[in-house]
Design a protein around this motif. Structure first.
Motif, PDB file in Angstrom:
ATOM      1  N   LYS A   1     -25.198   6.997  34.844  1.00  0.00           N
ATOM      2  CA  LYS A   1     -24.365   6.549  33.730  1.00  0.00           C
ATOM      3  C   LYS A   1     -25.267   6.266  32.536  1.00  0.00           C
ATOM      4  CE  LYS A   1     -21.349   4.234  37.057  1.00  0.00           C
ATOM      5  NZ  LYS A   1     -20.847   2.920  37.523  1.00  0.00           N
ATOM      6  N   SER A   2     -24.674   6.264  31.348  1.00  0.00           N
ATOM      7  CA  SER A   2     -25.493   6.057  30.156  1.00  0.00           C
ATOM      8  C   SER A   2     -24.688   5.347  29.075  1.00  0.00           C
ATOM      9  CB  SER A   2     -26.011   7.411  29.648  1.00  0.00           C
ATOM     10  OG  SER A   2     -27.019   7.221  28.688  1.00  0.00           O
ATOM     11  N   VAL A   3     -25.290   5.195  27.916  1.00  0.00           N
ATOM     12  CA  VAL A   3     -24.619   4.586  26.763  1.00  0.00           C
ATOM     13  C   VAL A   3     -24.715   5.549  25.590  1.00  0.00           C
ATOM     14  CG1 VAL A   3     -25.044   2.218  27.493  1.00  0.00           C
ATOM     15  CG2 VAL A   3     -26.712   3.363  26.041  1.00  0.00           C
TER      16      VAL A   3
ATOM     17  N   SER B   1     -28.945   5.399  34.150  1.00  0.00           N
ATOM     18  CA  SER B   1     -29.196   4.526  35.297  1.00  0.00           C
ATOM     19  C   SER B   1     -27.964   4.525  36.191  1.00  0.00           C
ATOM     20  CB  SER B   1     -29.506   3.105  34.822  1.00  0.00           C
ATOM     21  OG  SER B   1     -29.671   2.238  35.914  1.00  0.00           O
ATOM     22  N   LEU B   2     -28.105   3.897  37.358  1.00  0.00           N
ATOM     23  CA  LEU B   2     -26.977   3.761  38.279  1.00  0.00           C
ATOM     24  C   LEU B   2     -26.134   2.531  37.979  1.00  0.00           C
ATOM     25  CD1 LEU B   2     -28.767   4.631  41.649  1.00  0.00           C
ATOM     26  CD2 LEU B   2     -27.226   6.098  40.343  1.00  0.00           C
ATOM     27  N   SER B   3     -26.721   1.565  37.298  1.00  0.00           N
ATOM     28  CA  SER B   3     -26.011   0.300  37.069  1.00  0.00           C
ATOM     29  C   SER B   3     -24.913   0.463  36.022  1.00  0.00           C
ATOM     30  CB  SER B   3     -26.990  -0.789  36.633  1.00  0.00           C
ATOM     31  OG  SER B   3     -27.551  -0.481  35.387  1.00  0.00           O
ATOM     32  N   ASP B   4     -23.946  -0.427  36.057  1.00  0.00           N
ATOM     33  CA  ASP B   4     -22.781  -0.331  35.179  1.00  0.00           C
ATOM     34  C   ASP B   4     -23.040  -0.841  33.770  1.00  0.00           C
ATOM     35  OD1 ASP B   4     -21.228   0.753  37.185  1.00  0.00           O
ATOM     36  OD2 ASP B   4     -20.628  -1.214  37.943  1.00  0.00           O
ATOM     37  N   SER B   5     -24.130  -1.591  33.582  1.00  0.00           N
ATOM     38  CA  SER B   5     -24.428  -2.120  32.253  1.00  0.00           C
ATOM     39  C   SER B   5     -25.934  -2.162  32.061  1.00  0.00           C
ATOM     40  CB  SER B   5     -23.837  -3.517  32.080  1.00  0.00           C
ATOM     41  OG  SER B   5     -24.436  -4.421  32.995  1.00  0.00           O
ATOM     42  N   LEU B   6     -26.358  -2.349  30.814  1.00  0.00           N
ATOM     43  CA  LEU B   6     -27.791  -2.456  30.552  1.00  0.00           C
ATOM     44  C   LEU B   6     -28.063  -3.629  29.613  1.00  0.00           C
ATOM     45  CD1 LEU B   6     -28.728  -1.394  27.486  1.00  0.00           C
ATOM     46  CD2 LEU B   6     -28.244   0.814  28.449  1.00  0.00           C
TER      47      LEU B   6
ATOM     48  N   ILE C   1     -31.025  -9.361  21.634  1.00  0.00           N
ATOM     49  CA  ILE C   1     -30.676  -8.949  22.995  1.00  0.00           C
ATOM     50  C   ILE C   1     -29.208  -8.521  23.028  1.00  0.00           C
ATOM     51  CG2 ILE C   1     -30.533  -9.657  25.408  1.00  0.00           C
ATOM     52  CD1 ILE C   1     -32.651 -11.776  24.800  1.00  0.00           C
ATOM     53  N   PHE C   2     -28.946  -7.359  23.621  1.00  0.00           N
ATOM     54  CA  PHE C   2     -27.587  -6.852  23.755  1.00  0.00           C
ATOM     55  C   PHE C   2     -27.321  -6.481  25.209  1.00  0.00           C
ATOM     56  CE2 PHE C   2     -28.914  -5.915  19.444  1.00  0.00           C
ATOM     57  CZ  PHE C   2     -27.816  -6.281  18.683  1.00  0.00           C
ATOM     58  N   LYS C   3     -26.163  -6.861  25.703  1.00  0.00           N
ATOM     59  CA  LYS C   3     -25.716  -6.402  27.017  1.00  0.00           C
ATOM     60  C   LYS C   3     -24.585  -5.413  26.791  1.00  0.00           C
ATOM     61  CE  LYS C   3     -24.850  -7.781  31.722  1.00  0.00           C
ATOM     62  NZ  LYS C   3     -24.804  -8.869  32.716  1.00  0.00           N
ATOM     63  N   ILE C   4     -24.799  -4.169  27.238  1.00  0.00           N
ATOM     64  CA  ILE C   4     -23.896  -3.066  26.894  1.00  0.00           C
ATOM     65  C   ILE C   4     -23.407  -2.395  28.169  1.00  0.00           C
ATOM     66  CG2 ILE C   4     -23.684  -0.946  25.544  1.00  0.00           C
ATOM     67  CD1 ILE C   4     -26.322  -1.801  24.148  1.00  0.00           C
ATOM     68  N   PRO C   5     -22.102  -2.159  28.283  1.00  0.00           N
ATOM     69  CA  PRO C   5     -21.608  -1.425  29.456  1.00  0.00           C
ATOM     70  C   PRO C   5     -21.994   0.055  29.376  1.00  0.00           C
ATOM     71  CG  PRO C   5     -19.820  -1.867  27.924  1.00  0.00           C
ATOM     72  CD  PRO C   5     -21.013  -2.591  27.385  1.00  0.00           C
ATOM     73  N   ARG C   6     -22.371   0.620  30.516  1.00  0.00           N
ATOM     74  CA  ARG C   6     -22.653   2.055  30.568  1.00  0.00           C
ATOM     75  C   ARG C   6     -21.325   2.780  30.817  1.00  0.00           C
ATOM     76  NH1 ARG C   6     -27.794   0.440  33.072  1.00  0.00           N
ATOM     77  NH2 ARG C   6     -29.522   1.426  31.906  1.00  0.00           N
ATOM     78  N   LEU C   7     -20.745   3.298  29.761  1.00  0.00           N
ATOM     79  CA  LEU C   7     -19.431   3.940  29.843  1.00  0.00           C
ATOM     80  C   LEU C   7     -19.513   5.455  29.750  1.00  0.00           C
ATOM     81  CD1 LEU C   7     -17.459   1.486  27.499  1.00  0.00           C
ATOM     82  CD2 LEU C   7     -17.595   1.461  30.002  1.00  0.00           C
ATOM     83  N   SER C   8     -20.699   5.979  29.389  1.00  0.00           N
ATOM     84  CA  SER C   8     -20.862   7.424  29.224  1.00  0.00           C
ATOM     85  C   SER C   8     -21.538   8.023  30.453  1.00  0.00           C
ATOM     86  CB  SER C   8     -21.713   7.731  27.985  1.00  0.00           C
ATOM     87  OG  SER C   8     -21.196   7.091  26.838  1.00  0.00           O
TER      88      SER C   8
END
Length: 726
Positions: free
Chosen positions: A421-423, A490-495, A507-514
């Motif tokens: 997954k990516s952003v 990455s495999l995780s749902d957010s970064l 600092i930003f916490k971003i969901p990996r939606l792409s």
């Protein structure tokens, strides 16, 4: 020595002995596999027996690995290799002593050989299962072997049966006056494969009519001679007044080619050959003495014929049908009875297939830091340690990285495939620092464009970049582009993203939606102008966009005298845009810059079948400044276009160096849903200079700047507009 110390000593001795035995076994396995791989490649691709063409080489590799890996010494290996070869290649000799050529010849020459035809492989690249149809593997006298020229059988002359003497063959030849380069055609005459002596002052063909004179000899009693014109595909020549003057003693007689062609009754066939290379690389007739001798090990030798005699029904010597069928069933049964889960044998069989294909078919070994032998050792050492699909996937990635081929990708589609997954963030590297370049999702607008990326998920961004870079094949600029493209995967749902914006840490916490991206053009449509006029009599067209040729054709009347036309190629075309070049050319061109290798078992310097686009002028001609934009994501077809522009001087290229990878892609299918892709042909610039790994270097190089990122500027397009306005 007391009992405790004795037990400890014996334990250490056993451990040490077990380690030595294990090491010896592994070394023997590697040796066995290396010898099988070498034999596998030569027989599969160059031994032309009918039996070898009927075998499933995919299953054969797995069965062969099983048979040879357990051999404890050369004697056992010799036995296994013989058993593997005899059902499919009865003329291949494997022995513990060197094999004289006469011994091999005695096995492959039948009685009354004149009743047989010679069969041999002709490879233009390697034809592989489910691979590119561009590459052809055919057998002479079994398939219709394609040529790079066209024969025009023209006519026959009738001679007196008493004639026995020398002759002079004369003919007028005129080249195509519309060619951009008229002096790149040459002429020679041949009687079969014997080259006639050129008595003319030159062998170059031009747009002028030139009379050429060649000298040869007629066999005693020959009654007729055929005349054939051989011309490269896509070339135009005119011939006139062919005739022969025959000399018998002091007498001379002139004969003209007027009668219809009579192939059956003429042993002499004069071929007037027009070529694009004055060396005249004629296809040599197959030779029965073409035999490869291998020393596989200290006590293992092999002799592999590359030409065999054959009737219409079978190559000689022939294996009986029952033996071949039984062997085919044996390797099929072994495959069916094997457990379907991932196994060491499947991995090792993949190594056999990969190395044997790349050894002969990969055209860019000179541009790597390895060779087939080193590559085999690397793959074997890692493969026997691999425990899972993902381990082997990494091994193949590290292998590909050594070969510097941007087309070389590794695909895995098994059930445990990992989907990254990516952003929606695009990054850029400037002076070894990585910056935010574009935000492709409006929900990320709070992240400052032009800020430095410090870390992703607590890991240094430089470390992540390097971990991606090490598994990518190709030029440095292509590997960098691909590493930045996969930076957030990455495999995780957010970064967790930490950036530095003018010294201020955020600092930003971003969901990996792409989903992760294999390819993305640098020239993103949302950041580009629309096709058409963008300034005072200056036009722009995105060659990687939709309907671009339709948009160009709709504007032809305006483009003829446009001040400047900018063609954006920072990506990959969605359609064939070659028709564009008709408006940039003033004459017909026949440059040869795409080279498909003619493979040979010696794996030495290759001959090539070379081609180009063979394009000509088309109205209207564009008179203004022509500009092409480039970047590292311009690969393959994009580089064909840019290399064509640069080689023929059709415009000015502005931007960054291209990927440095071009040529038709070939596919190696492997066990357990793996595939390896690689470039199977060699491509140069139109002027013959190197482009692989180097790329097309722009006439005006434009690098990214931090200030340009922050402004959201398209610095390459801005430079093109500046150039167009001068």
């Amino acid at each position: 020595m007391n009992a405790i110390r004795l037990r400890s000593f014996l334990s250490l001795l056993l451990i040490s002995t077990a380690s030595i035995v294990s090491a010896q076994t592994l070394k023997q396995k590697e040796k066995n596999l290396k010898e099988f791989t070498e034999l596998y490649g030569y027989v599969r691709f160059f031994h032309p027996s009918d039996e070898a063409t009927k075998i499933n080489w995919f299953l054969y590799s797995l069965y062969g690995v099983h048979q040879v890996m357990s051999a404890q010494n050369d004697q056992q290996l010799l036995k296994e290799l013989k058993a593997l070869m005899s059902p499919i290649a009865p003329s291949v000799i494997i022995d513990s002593i060197p094999i004289p050529k006469l011994r091999s010849l005695s096995k492959i020459i039948p009685e009354k050989a004149m009743n047989y035809k010679l069969v041999n492989w002709v490879h233009r690249g390697l034809s592989l299962p489910n691979g590119s149809p561009v590459y052809k593997s055919q057998r002479n006298n079994r398939d219709t072997v394609e040529t790079n020229y066209i024969d025009y059988p023209l006519s026959t002359i009738r001679l007196d049966a008493t004639i026995d003497g020398s002759y002079e063959f004369t003919v007028e030849v005129t080249g195509d006056k519309t060619d951009c380069y008229q002096n790149n055609l040459f002429v020679a005459a041949f009687d079969g494969f014997e080259r006639l002596i050129n008595m003319s002052s030159e062998n170059i063909i031009t747009g002028k009519t030139i009379r050429y004179r060649f000298q040869g000899n007629l066999p005693k009693g020959e009654k007729s001679v055929n005349f054939t014109l051989r011309v490269p595909k896509y070339r135009i020549v005119r011939i006139n007044k062919p005739n022969i003057q025959v000399f018998t003693g002091k007498n001379k007689r002139t004969f003209e080619f007027k009668e219809p062609l009579d192939v059956k009754n003429a042993a002499v066939n004069i071929i007037l050959s027009i070529a694009e290379d004055k060396k005249f690389y004629l296809t040599k007739p197959a030779s029965i003495s073409n035999i490869t001798s291998l020393k596989l090990a200290k006590n293992v030798y092999a002799a592999i014929p590359h030409t065999l005699y054959a009737t219409k029904s079978a190559t000689y010597p022939q294996v009986d049908t029952l033996s071949l069928t039984a062997f085919k069933n044996k390797i099929k049964d072994y495959w069916l009875k094997k457990p379907k889960e991932y196994s060491e044998e499947a991995r090792v069989a993949n190594v056999v297939i990969i190395v044997s294909v790349l050894k002969f078919a990969f055209p860019y070994w000179d541009d790597t830091n390895t060779n087939p032998e080193k590559l085999f050792s690397f793959l074997f050492a890692r493969t026997v340690e691999n425990k899972s699909h993902q381990d082997f996937l990494e091994t193949l990635g590290l292998m590909a990285a050594q070969l510097n081929d941007g087309h070389m990708g590794i695909s895995y589609s098994g059930p445990d495939r990992i989907e990254m997954k990516s952003v929606a963030i695009e990054s850029e590297m400037i002076d070894d620092k990585i910056y935010v370049k574009h935000l492709l999702d409006s929900s990320l607008k709070n992240i400052p464009v032009g800020s430095i990326i410090d870390s992703i998920d607590g890991e240094s961004v430089q470390k992540i970049f390097c971990s991606k870079f090490r598994l990518i094949s190709g030029s440095p600029q292509w590997r960098s582009y691909k590493s930045l493209l996969g930076l957030f995967d990455s495999l995780s749902d957010s970064l967790k993203l930490i950036i530095n914006d003018n010294g201020r840490r955020q600092i930003f916490k971003i969901p990996r939606l792409s989903t992760s991206q294999e390819y993305r053009p640098v020239a993103l449509p949302a950041y580009l102008p629309k096709d058409g006029q963008i300034s005072d009599n200056i036009y722009y067209f995105n060659l990687t966009g939709d309907s671009v040729m339709k948009n160009i054709n709709a504007s032809l009347s305006k483009l003829e005298y446009a001040r400047s036309i900018i063609f954006d190629l920072r990506g990959y075309p969605k359609e064939d845009v070659r028709a564009l070049f008709g408006h940039l050319l003033k004459c017909s061109e026949h440059t040869k810059w795409m080279h498909v290798p003619m493979l040979n078992p010696k794996n030495s310097k290759k001959d090539f079948v070379s081609n180009g686009w063979n394009l000509g002028p088309k109205a209207p001609y564009f008179h203004g400044k022509i500009v092409f934009l480039s970047d590292a994501c311009a690969i393959s077809q994009s580089e064909s276009i840019l290399g064509y522009v640069k080689g023929l001087k059709l415009g000015t290229i502005i931007g960054k160096t291209t990927a440095g990878t071009n040529g038709d892609v070939q596919t190696i299918n492997l066990f357990d849903d793996f595939r390896v892709f690689f470039t199977g042909s060699k491509v140069t610039n139109a002027d013959g200079s190197k482009s692989h790994d180097k790329g097309i270097i722009p006439d005006i190089i434009v690098g990214s700047t931090v200030s340009g990122l922050k402004k959201g500027s398209d610095e390459v397009l801005e430079k093109a507009l500046e150039f167009a306005n001068k």
